[in-house]
Design a protein around this motif. Structure first.
Motif, PDB file in Angstrom:
ATOM      1  N   PRO A 130       0.824  -1.213   0.000  1.00  0.00           N
ATOM      2  CA  PRO A 130       0.000   0.000   0.000  1.00  0.00           C
ATOM      3  C   PRO A 130       0.858   1.263   0.000  1.00  0.00           C
ATOM      4  O   PRO A 130       1.986   1.269   0.504  1.00  0.00           O
ATOM      5  CB  PRO A 130      -0.810  -0.120   1.292  1.00  0.00           C
ATOM      6  CG  PRO A 130      -0.794  -1.574   1.628  1.00  0.00           C
ATOM      7  CD  PRO A 130       0.530  -2.089   1.160  1.00  0.00           C
ATOM      8  N   LEU A 131       0.296   2.337  -0.541  1.00  0.00           N
ATOM      9  CA  LEU A 131       0.978   3.620  -0.583  1.00  0.00           C
ATOM     10  C   LEU A 131       0.435   4.542   0.494  1.00  0.00           C
ATOM     11  O   LEU A 131      -0.768   4.573   0.767  1.00  0.00           O
ATOM     12  CB  LEU A 131       0.785   4.299  -1.936  1.00  0.00           C
ATOM     13  CG  LEU A 131       1.220   3.552  -3.187  1.00  0.00           C
ATOM     14  CD1 LEU A 131       1.030   4.449  -4.405  1.00  0.00           C
ATOM     15  CD2 LEU A 131       2.656   3.077  -3.079  1.00  0.00           C
ATOM     16  N   ILE A 132       1.338   5.318   1.086  1.00  0.00           N
ATOM     17  CA  ILE A 132       0.960   6.449   1.922  1.00  0.00           C
ATOM     18  C   ILE A 132       1.447   7.691   1.191  1.00  0.00           C
ATOM     19  O   ILE A 132       2.656   7.863   0.970  1.00  0.00           O
ATOM     20  CB  ILE A 132       1.570   6.350   3.327  1.00  0.00           C
ATOM     21  CG1 ILE A 132       0.970   5.147   4.061  1.00  0.00           C
ATOM     22  CG2 ILE A 132       1.318   7.629   4.122  1.00  0.00           C
ATOM     23  CD1 ILE A 132       1.551   4.888   5.429  1.00  0.00           C
ATOM     24  N   VAL A 133       0.520   8.518   0.760  1.00  0.00           N
ATOM     25  CA  VAL A 133       0.846   9.710  -0.011  1.00  0.00           C
ATOM     26  C   VAL A 133       1.447  10.758   0.916  1.00  0.00           C
ATOM     27  O   VAL A 133       0.838  11.128   1.923  1.00  0.00           O
ATOM     28  CB  VAL A 133      -0.418  10.272  -0.700  1.00  0.00           C
ATOM     29  CG1 VAL A 133      -0.090  11.565  -1.446  1.00  0.00           C
ATOM     30  CG2 VAL A 133      -1.005   9.239  -1.655  1.00  0.00           C
ATOM     31  N   TYR A 134       2.633  11.232   0.562  1.00  0.00           N
ATOM     32  CA  TYR A 134       3.344  12.241   1.369  1.00  0.00           C
ATOM     33  C   TYR A 134       3.020  13.606   0.777  1.00  0.00           C
ATOM     34  O   TYR A 134       3.606  14.023  -0.216  1.00  0.00           O
ATOM     35  CB  TYR A 134       4.834  11.925   1.330  1.00  0.00           C
ATOM     36  CG  TYR A 134       5.721  12.745   2.247  1.00  0.00           C
ATOM     37  CD1 TYR A 134       5.211  13.650   3.174  1.00  0.00           C
ATOM     38  CD2 TYR A 134       7.105  12.579   2.185  1.00  0.00           C
ATOM     39  CE1 TYR A 134       6.037  14.376   4.006  1.00  0.00           C
ATOM     40  CE2 TYR A 134       7.958  13.309   3.013  1.00  0.00           C
ATOM     41  CZ  TYR A 134       7.411  14.201   3.918  1.00  0.00           C
ATOM     42  OH  TYR A 134       8.245  14.925   4.741  1.00  0.00           O
ATOM     43  N   ASN A 135       2.085  14.297   1.421  1.00  0.00           N
ATOM     44  CA  ASN A 135       1.584  15.581   0.931  1.00  0.00           C
ATOM     45  C   ASN A 135       2.251  16.711   1.708  1.00  0.00           C
ATOM     46  O   ASN A 135       1.786  17.110   2.769  1.00  0.00           O
ATOM     47  CB  ASN A 135       0.059  15.630   1.105  1.00  0.00           C
ATOM     48  CG  ASN A 135      -0.521  16.951   0.644  1.00  0.00           C
ATOM     49  OD1 ASN A 135       0.000  17.601  -0.260  1.00  0.00           O
ATOM     50  ND2 ASN A 135      -1.627  17.359   1.259  1.00  0.00           N
ATOM     51  N   VAL A 136       3.362  17.229   1.186  1.00  0.00           N
ATOM     52  CA  VAL A 136       4.171  18.219   1.908  1.00  0.00           C
ATOM     53  C   VAL A 136       4.439  19.408   0.986  1.00  0.00           C
ATOM     54  O   VAL A 136       5.508  19.530   0.382  1.00  0.00           O
ATOM     55  CB  VAL A 136       5.463  17.575   2.457  1.00  0.00           C
ATOM     56  CG1 VAL A 136       6.276  16.914   1.357  1.00  0.00           C
ATOM     57  CG2 VAL A 136       6.277  18.561   3.278  1.00  0.00           C
ATOM     58  N   PRO A 137       3.468  20.328   0.854  1.00  0.00           N
ATOM     59  CA  PRO A 137       3.569  21.412  -0.130  1.00  0.00           C
ATOM     60  C   PRO A 137       4.807  22.293   0.004  1.00  0.00           C
ATOM     61  O   PRO A 137       5.314  22.788  -1.002  1.00  0.00           O
ATOM     62  CB  PRO A 137       2.292  22.231   0.124  1.00  0.00           C
ATOM     63  CG  PRO A 137       1.352  21.288   0.775  1.00  0.00           C
ATOM     64  CD  PRO A 137       2.192  20.349   1.581  1.00  0.00           C
ATOM     65  N   CYS A 138       5.322  22.493   1.227  1.00  0.00           N
ATOM     66  CA  CYS A 138       6.479  23.372   1.382  1.00  0.00           C
ATOM     67  C   CYS A 138       7.712  22.794   0.707  1.00  0.00           C
ATOM     68  O   CYS A 138       8.652  23.532   0.378  1.00  0.00           O
ATOM     69  CB  CYS A 138       6.752  23.673   2.851  1.00  0.00           C
ATOM     70  SG  CYS A 138       7.432  22.284   3.792  1.00  0.00           S
ATOM     71  N   ARG A 139       7.742  21.495   0.505  1.00  0.00           N
ATOM     72  CA  ARG A 139       8.877  20.857  -0.163  1.00  0.00           C
ATOM     73  C   ARG A 139       8.597  20.561  -1.634  1.00  0.00           C
ATOM     74  O   ARG A 139       9.521  20.498  -2.446  1.00  0.00           O
ATOM     75  CB  ARG A 139       9.254  19.553   0.561  1.00  0.00           C
ATOM     76  CG  ARG A 139       9.802  19.773   1.965  1.00  0.00           C
ATOM     77  CD  ARG A 139      10.249  18.447   2.588  1.00  0.00           C
ATOM     78  NE  ARG A 139      10.729  18.617   3.956  1.00  0.00           N
ATOM     79  CZ  ARG A 139      11.965  18.946   4.296  1.00  0.00           C
ATOM     80  NH1 ARG A 139      12.874  19.168   3.349  1.00  0.00           N
ATOM     81  NH2 ARG A 139      12.318  19.059   5.561  1.00  0.00           N
ATOM     82  N   THR A 140       7.332  20.333  -1.977  1.00  0.00           N
ATOM     83  CA  THR A 140       7.014  19.936  -3.348  1.00  0.00           C
ATOM     84  C   THR A 140       6.630  21.105  -4.244  1.00  0.00           C
ATOM     85  O   THR A 140       6.750  21.016  -5.468  1.00  0.00           O
ATOM     86  CB  THR A 140       5.846  18.937  -3.367  1.00  0.00           C
ATOM     87  OG1 THR A 140       4.658  19.587  -2.886  1.00  0.00           O
ATOM     88  CG2 THR A 140       6.154  17.719  -2.500  1.00  0.00           C
ATOM     89  N   GLY A 141       6.113  22.199  -3.638  1.00  0.00           N
ATOM     90  CA  GLY A 141       5.612  23.309  -4.443  1.00  0.00           C
ATOM     91  C   GLY A 141       4.254  23.020  -5.056  1.00  0.00           C
ATOM     92  O   GLY A 141       3.784  23.775  -5.912  1.00  0.00           O
ATOM     93  N   ARG A 142       3.576  21.972  -4.616  1.00  0.00           N
ATOM     94  CA  ARG A 142       2.291  21.576  -5.185  1.00  0.00           C
ATOM     95  C   ARG A 142       1.274  21.360  -4.073  1.00  0.00           C
ATOM     96  O   ARG A 142       1.305  20.371  -3.355  1.00  0.00           O
ATOM     97  CB  ARG A 142       2.466  20.289  -5.991  1.00  0.00           C
ATOM     98  CG  ARG A 142       1.204  19.610  -6.518  1.00  0.00           C
ATOM     99  CD  ARG A 142       0.571  20.333  -7.676  1.00  0.00           C
ATOM    100  NE  ARG A 142      -0.326  21.377  -7.212  1.00  0.00           N
ATOM    101  CZ  ARG A 142      -0.975  22.218  -8.017  1.00  0.00           C
ATOM    102  NH1 ARG A 142      -0.771  22.146  -9.326  1.00  0.00           N
ATOM    103  NH2 ARG A 142      -1.775  23.131  -7.531  1.00  0.00           N
TER     104      ARG A 142
END
Length: 304
Positions: A130-142
């Motif tokens: 299974p995947l755990i989505v790493y949602n970290v806008p300050c690092r991804t810009g998205r």
């Protein structure tokens, strides 16, 4: 498979000359599991994965998998990049003992939100875990809106999210109120752990917990059980420690504290990170020293 409780993203200990300190990593892994962590995150941001060789990454995953296997704990392994094809290839090479893969939202290229959804749809279809989505806008810009988070949560083989978005925003509140019941949401901003748990997060991935595992395990358990004064007290008491540990780029200060406590052989980090400054280290040691944790089994009142 459910993901609840505290997961500790381990640092990568180095010797003074910059080599992987494997014995120190193994000791850290067992220590955090002994102190109440539900599992370990190997090769997360805190592990400085961009500066590690492929051989070092494999060795780190092996050490953490072995510790989790001995403790009956869950191992989450950080993998993936802003290349869909490259991420799929990395997923196929995961240690088979991993319970999940922590996969970051594509960074730098800033795809559309539809592109992000399609990226994870393809990863989830190819991943053996299974995947755990790493949602970290300050690092991804998205940044991702609540609708996109909901679409991702409904992709088969997406188990949940690590959700460090820098605060409690409208998208977070909307998503937590509408997410599928079997979707895990793990707090990832150490300073905002309690508010996110109060809104319904199922657990947390917290770098600060390497320094004070039992206290953070108590914090997560208190909120997930029945939010009350004990949980709020724990949160307020731990705020100075989290703030101090993130005063400089992660994991420099955490490593400085662990080295000062004799838990890793040196505070060495690899460029482009620099070692923590003396003032930041002193402040973090002072904050850590103000926390007393009972050696008895964890309970909500163990932090005083």
């Amino acid at each position: 498979m459910s993901f609840t409780g505290l997961f500790v993203p381990l640092v990568t200990p180095f010797t003074a000359d910059g080599e992987l300190a494997a014995e120190a990593l193994e000791a850290l892994a067992h220590a955090v599991l002994d102190d109440g962590a539900a599992g370990i995150v190997a090769l997360g941001t805190t592990a400085e994965p961009a500066t590690l060789t492929a051989a070092e990454r494999r060795r780190i995953a092996e050490i953490c998998a072995g510790a989790c296997e001995q403790h009956g704990a869950q191992l989450i392994v950080g993998t993936g990049s802003n290349s869909t094809a490259g991420s799929i290839e990395a997923l196929t090479e995961l240690d088979p003992r991993a319970a999940a893969a922590l996969t970051v939202v594509p960074y730098y290229t800033r795809p559309s939100e539809d592109g992000v959804v399609e990226h994870f749809r393809r990863l989830a279809a190819a991943s053996p875990v299974p995947l755990i989505v790493y949602n970290v806008p300050c690092r991804t810009g998205r940044s991702l809106g609540a609708d996109t988070l909901g679409r991702l949560a409904r992709i088969p083989n997406v188990a949940g999210f690590k959700h460090p978005v820098g605060g409690i925003d409208e998208a977070t509140m909307d998503f937590l109120s509408t997410r599928p019941a079997d979707c895990a949401v793990l707090a990832g901003d150490d300073l905002y752990t309690a508010p996110l748990l109060a809104l319904g997060a199922t657990g947390a991935i917290l770098a600060s917990a390497t320094v004070a595992t039992r206290a953070y395990a108590d914090l997560v358990a208190s909120w997930c059980g029945s939010p009350d004064d004990d949980a709020r007290r724990l949160h307020h008491a731990l705020l100075p420690l989290s703030r101090a540990l993130f005063a400089e780029p992660n994991p420099a200060v955490i490593k400085a504290v662990l080295a000062a406590h004799g838990r890793i052989p040196s505070p060495h980090v690899r460029l482009p990170l620099l070692p923590a400054g003396s003032a930041a280290t002193a402040a973090a040691l002072d904050a850590a020293g103000s926390i007393r944790i009972r050696e008895a089994p964890a309970d909500a009142g163990s932090l005083v």
